[in-house]
Design a protein around this motif. Structure first.
Motif, PDB file in Angstrom:
ATOM      1  N   ARG A  74       0.834  -1.199   0.000  1.00 55.04           N
ATOM      2  CA  ARG A  74       0.000   0.000   0.000  1.00 55.04           C
ATOM      3  C   ARG A  74       0.870   1.252   0.000  1.00 55.04           C
ATOM      4  O   ARG A  74       0.634   2.191  -0.762  1.00 55.04           O
ATOM      5  CB  ARG A  74      -0.912  -0.016   1.232  1.00 55.04           C
ATOM      6  CG  ARG A  74      -2.041   0.978   1.198  1.00 55.04           C
ATOM      7  CD  ARG A  74      -3.282   0.434   1.902  1.00 55.04           C
ATOM      8  NE  ARG A  74      -3.039   0.194   3.322  1.00 55.04           N
ATOM      9  CZ  ARG A  74      -3.201   1.115   4.265  1.00 55.04           C
ATOM     10  NH1 ARG A  74      -3.583   2.335   3.948  1.00 55.04           N
ATOM     11  NH2 ARG A  74      -2.983   0.822   5.523  1.00 55.04           N
ATOM     12  N   HIS A  75       1.899   1.235   0.850  1.00 60.93           N
ATOM     13  CA  HIS A  75       2.730   2.436   0.949  1.00 60.93           C
ATOM     14  C   HIS A  75       3.483   2.695  -0.358  1.00 60.93           C
ATOM     15  O   HIS A  75       3.443   3.799  -0.900  1.00 60.93           O
ATOM     16  CB  HIS A  75       3.717   2.301   2.113  1.00 60.93           C
ATOM     17  CG  HIS A  75       4.448   3.581   2.397  1.00 60.93           C
ATOM     18  ND1 HIS A  75       3.824   4.672   2.958  1.00 60.93           N
ATOM     19  CD2 HIS A  75       5.721   3.957   2.160  1.00 60.93           C
ATOM     20  CE1 HIS A  75       4.696   5.658   3.063  1.00 60.93           C
ATOM     21  NE2 HIS A  75       5.853   5.251   2.579  1.00 60.93           N
ATOM     22  N   GLU A  85       0.953   3.490  -3.330  1.00 60.30           N
ATOM     23  CA  GLU A  85       0.406   4.851  -3.336  1.00 60.30           C
ATOM     24  C   GLU A  85       1.454   5.832  -3.867  1.00 60.30           C
ATOM     25  O   GLU A  85       1.129   6.777  -4.585  1.00 60.30           O
ATOM     26  CB  GLU A  85      -0.050   5.278  -1.933  1.00 60.30           C
ATOM     27  CG  GLU A  85      -1.251   4.499  -1.387  1.00 60.30           C
ATOM     28  CD  GLU A  85      -2.577   4.836  -2.083  1.00 60.30           C
ATOM     29  OE1 GLU A  85      -2.623   5.794  -2.881  1.00 60.30           O
ATOM     30  OE2 GLU A  85      -3.565   4.111  -1.826  1.00 60.30           O
ATOM     31  N   TRP A  86       2.708   5.603  -3.488  1.00 57.42           N
ATOM     32  CA  TRP A  86       3.752   6.496  -4.002  1.00 57.42           C
ATOM     33  C   TRP A  86       3.955   6.323  -5.508  1.00 57.42           C
ATOM     34  O   TRP A  86       4.143   7.298  -6.236  1.00 57.42           O
ATOM     35  CB  TRP A  86       5.076   6.294  -3.253  1.00 57.42           C
ATOM     36  CG  TRP A  86       5.192   7.174  -2.045  1.00 57.42           C
ATOM     37  CD1 TRP A  86       5.261   6.786  -0.742  1.00 57.42           C
ATOM     38  CD2 TRP A  86       5.250   8.617  -2.028  1.00 57.42           C
ATOM     39  NE1 TRP A  86       5.344   7.880   0.091  1.00 57.42           N
ATOM     40  CE2 TRP A  86       5.342   9.019  -0.667  1.00 57.42           C
ATOM     41  CE3 TRP A  86       5.222   9.608  -3.007  1.00 57.42           C
ATOM     42  CZ2 TRP A  86       5.416  10.361  -0.272  1.00 57.42           C
ATOM     43  CZ3 TRP A  86       5.301  10.955  -2.619  1.00 57.42           C
ATOM     44  CH2 TRP A  86       5.383  11.309  -1.273  1.00 57.42           C
ATOM     45  N   VAL A 140       1.767   5.615  -7.684  1.00 62.48           N
ATOM     46  CA  VAL A 140       0.689   6.347  -8.355  1.00 62.48           C
ATOM     47  C   VAL A 140       0.989   7.847  -8.355  1.00 62.48           C
ATOM     48  O   VAL A 140       0.826   8.532  -9.372  1.00 62.48           O
ATOM     49  CB  VAL A 140      -0.666   6.061  -7.672  1.00 62.48           C
ATOM     50  CG1 VAL A 140      -1.756   6.973  -8.228  1.00 62.48           C
ATOM     51  CG2 VAL A 140      -1.046   4.595  -7.848  1.00 62.48           C
TER      52      VAL A 140
END
Lengths: 94, 251, 331
Positions: free
Chosen positions: B138-139, B142-143, B145
């Motif tokens: 997730r971390h 998200e970056w 993206v």
């Protein structure tokens, strides 16, 4: 220096049954990164199981200069508290 | 028995975790934003913690009494069995996050399948790691993206990282001879079986990031037989420095 | 105006005698001052300076210890050191956040640090030359920091006090991990013992300097004490530190590099304490001014992280902007 990164206020709930409590703030571009940063910054030691973040600029605060008019009038309304009323000896379940 | 094969396959896994954890630890204090200086050590600590657990199990299985630190600090470059992806240097934040994204997507799928291993330590590691990997995905995702769909420069750097790291993807899915034995004996999952799902996951995030999915390229491999890139030797020289200069000392 | 935001309010006050007296009364009554309260400009300025310096110290302080993360001698030590340096980043973050409640942005404070116009603790301008330095920093530097910080948990400014409570709670493992490293070294090989002694020799005096100039020479002390931004004087905290550390050094069988160090029964109002030799304040001022061995290197590292990270921050902002606009279109 470029644009300022938005500031987010962070609220953490220590465990179910308690309310979220303000723990501090941080910088992030958007709410997802703010939530992740809050997790990494404010829950490294098992401090909670739920996080809220809100943009600092979206918080409205009462004016401290109006604290007296806001809060003093409630100070003398002792009848709002149960200790104001006397309970006769021997009467229970009140 | 296959003990030797199991010990070796555990070392492959442990080395992946340690080397990637070490790479992340190199960034500590140098992140692009202070919040990320707290995020990256969290990722690194998960990985180093798992490496320690896997080294300890490898030591038990091997039965020669080697400790986690002997595995980490007293093996030579040619004895390290990590895949090449995890040793890639921290070229920039896009590289760091993409490397993490590739690895954690692989490892989550791996640990999910390892939940029914015959080995209790592997099952225990799997249970903890799945949650850790979900967060790493997730971390980093998200970056990816934000970098892919951020500014012109960030998109360019993200695309460069994709181009640079695509050579190291395939190796994740190739079982070593030891890993193959462990799969056949129900100790560890089959690395080949994760490819399709991995591709789908990466593609999904790349679509959001407006990044092109990496083209198939001839894979660079060798890590599982101890044939690494030049960069690993430097990493080990630094990491093992004290143990090498003061043999036998306790710290 | 019926309500206001949380930050960036104009809380400047007309500093009449009545206002200043009422403000002092609140402080004397141990009432905390909160962000939106009116406060004297000098109170705000003192806090911004002190919290800013404190935050910068945590951030720059990541570098000397970070210097050994990749060379930590065991996996256990590596994890502990990484977690500790991470905590320091967190402490810097909490402190910047506390300063931001006074209307100064982290970006502005960072700019001042990178431009070399803001101060940070001079201790971090010394190099970490061996693994024992990691032990000595935890034991002495964190030990001194804790002495300084515990009273700040009761500081009159609410956000600073709250940040310090969190920091002190987290710091408690830092000094212990340092002392454990020193213990292991002092019980180890002769090379390890001399490594430990060498670290103590180099970090002892800089640690004493962390408490700041002697009370008589301290510029900001008196007003800060009055405003309860500071609770104890530099010298009293330094004395407390020395009295705590000397027996610990004896346990480690290490020698404190001060020939004049001796027990003085008169100290601490007759309870006894250690007298120490003169502190080299010329060195203190030199290092504080950025002439320490590592000063330029520390700022260069911070500047590099900030500059090479600019495109990442810009990407995060640009992406957030795009998403906001997309949402606005949908709505």
């Amino acid at each position: 220096m470029t644009d300022l990164m938005p500031i987010w206020e962070v609220f953490v709930r220590p465990r179910n049954g308690l309310a979220h409590k303000h723990v501090g703030s941080l910088h992030a571009g958007d709410e997802e990164l703010a939530l992740q940063a809050a997790r990494d910054v404010y829950t490294r030691r098992n401090e909670g199981n739920s996080i809220w973040v809100v943009r600092s600029e979206h918080i409205a605060a009462s004016d401290p200069d109006r604290a007296a008019e806001n809060f003093q009038p409630s100070a003398d309304k002792v009848y709002r508290h149960p200790t104001f009323y006397s309970v006769p000896d021997g009467v229970e379940n009140l | 028995m296959g003990c030797a094969a199991f010990a070796r396959a555990l070392l492959e896994l442990a080395d992946d975790h340690l080397i990637l954890g070490h790479r992340l630890s190199e960034c500590c204090g140098h992140a692009p934003i202070l919040e990320e200086d707290l995020a990256m050590p969290n990722l690194a600590l998960d990985l180093i913690g798992r490496a320690r657990e896997l080294y300890s199990r490898a030591g038990e299985v091997e039965g020669l009494g080697r400790s986690e630190d002997e595995f980490a600090y007293l093996r030579s470059e040619r004895e390290f069995l990590n895949c090449l992806l995890v040793e890639r240097p921290n070229r920039d934040f896009a590289h760091i996050m993409l490397r993490q994204f590739y690895f954690s997507n692989f490892m989550e799928l791996y640990w999910l399948r390892a939940a029914d291993s015959r080995d209790a330590t592997v099952r225990g590691a799997a249970a903890k790691s799945v949650n850790e990997m979900k967060y790493h995905i997730r971390h980093s995702g998200e970056w990816i993206v934000r970098l892919g769909d951020g500014t012109g420069e960030s998109a360019r750097r993200a695309a460069e990282a994709v181009g640079e790291l695509q050579f190291y993807i395939d190796e994740l899915f190739i079982p070593s001879a030891s890993a193959e034995i462990c799969f056949e004996t129900g100790l560890l999952p089959d690395r080949r079986s994760m490819r399709e799902e991995w591709d789908q996951r990466v593609e999904r995030v790349f679509t959001m990031a407006k990044l092109d999915f990496p083209e198939p390229v001839p894979a660079l491999t060798g890590g599982r037989t101890g044939r690494h890139d030049e960069c690993l030797g430097h990493l080990l020289a630094e990491m093992q420095h004290l143990q090498r200069v003061y043999p036998g000392a306790e710290w | 105006m019926y309500s206001q935001g949380l930050l960036k309010q104009d809380t400047a006050a007309v500093e009449s005698e009545e206002f200043l007296a009422a403000f002092q009364d609140r402080i004397d009554a141990e009432e905390k001052i909160e962000p939106n309260d009116r406060m004297p400009a000098a109170y705000r300025k003192t806090l911004v300076r002190q919290i800013g310096q404190h935050a910068h110290s945590e951030i720059v302080g990541m570098l000397p210890e970070g210097n050994w993360i990749t060379r930590a001698p065991t996996l256990k030590r590596k994890a502990a050191l990484l977690a500790k340096v991470q905590d320091e980043g967190g402490h810097g973050l909490y402190l910047y956040a506390a300063a931001e409640t006074l209307g100064v942005s982290r970006e502005k404070m960072t700019g001042e640090l990178l431009a070399g116009t803001a101060k940070y603790s001079s201790i971090f301008n010394y190099p970490t030359l061996s693994w024992a330095d990691i032990g000595a920093i935890g034991w002495l530097v964190d030990g001194a920091a804790i002495m300084n910080q515990i009273p700040l948990c009761r500081c009159s400014y609410g956000p600073y006090a709250r940040a310090m409570i969190r920091i002190c709670r987290e710091e408690s493992f830092h000094q212990r991990q340092g002392f454990e490293i020193m213990t292991r070294l002092s019980q180890g090989s002769s090379e390890q013992k001399s490594m430990a002694q060498d670290a103590l020799d180099r970090w002892w005096w800089p640690s004493l300097m962390m408490f700041g100039p002697h009370d008589a020479a301290s510029r900001h002390s008196e007003q800060s004490m009055k405003w309860k931004i500071k609770r104890f004087t530099n010298d009293s905290l330094r004395q407390k530190f020395i009295d705590a550390i000397v027996p610990q050094a004896e346990y480690l069988q290490l020698k404190i590099p001060d020939p004049e160090l001796k027990w003085d029964p008169e100290r601490n109002d007759g309870a006894g304490g250690y007298a120490h030799g003169p502190i080299d304040w010329d060195e203190f001022r030199r290092v504080l001014k950025g002439q320490g061995p590592m000063a330029r290197e520390r700022l260069r590292a911070r500047r590099e992280a900030w500059e090479t990270g600019a495109w990442v921050r810009e990407a995060a902002l640009a992406h957030a902007d795009k998403r906001d606009r997309q949402r606005a279109q949908v709505a």
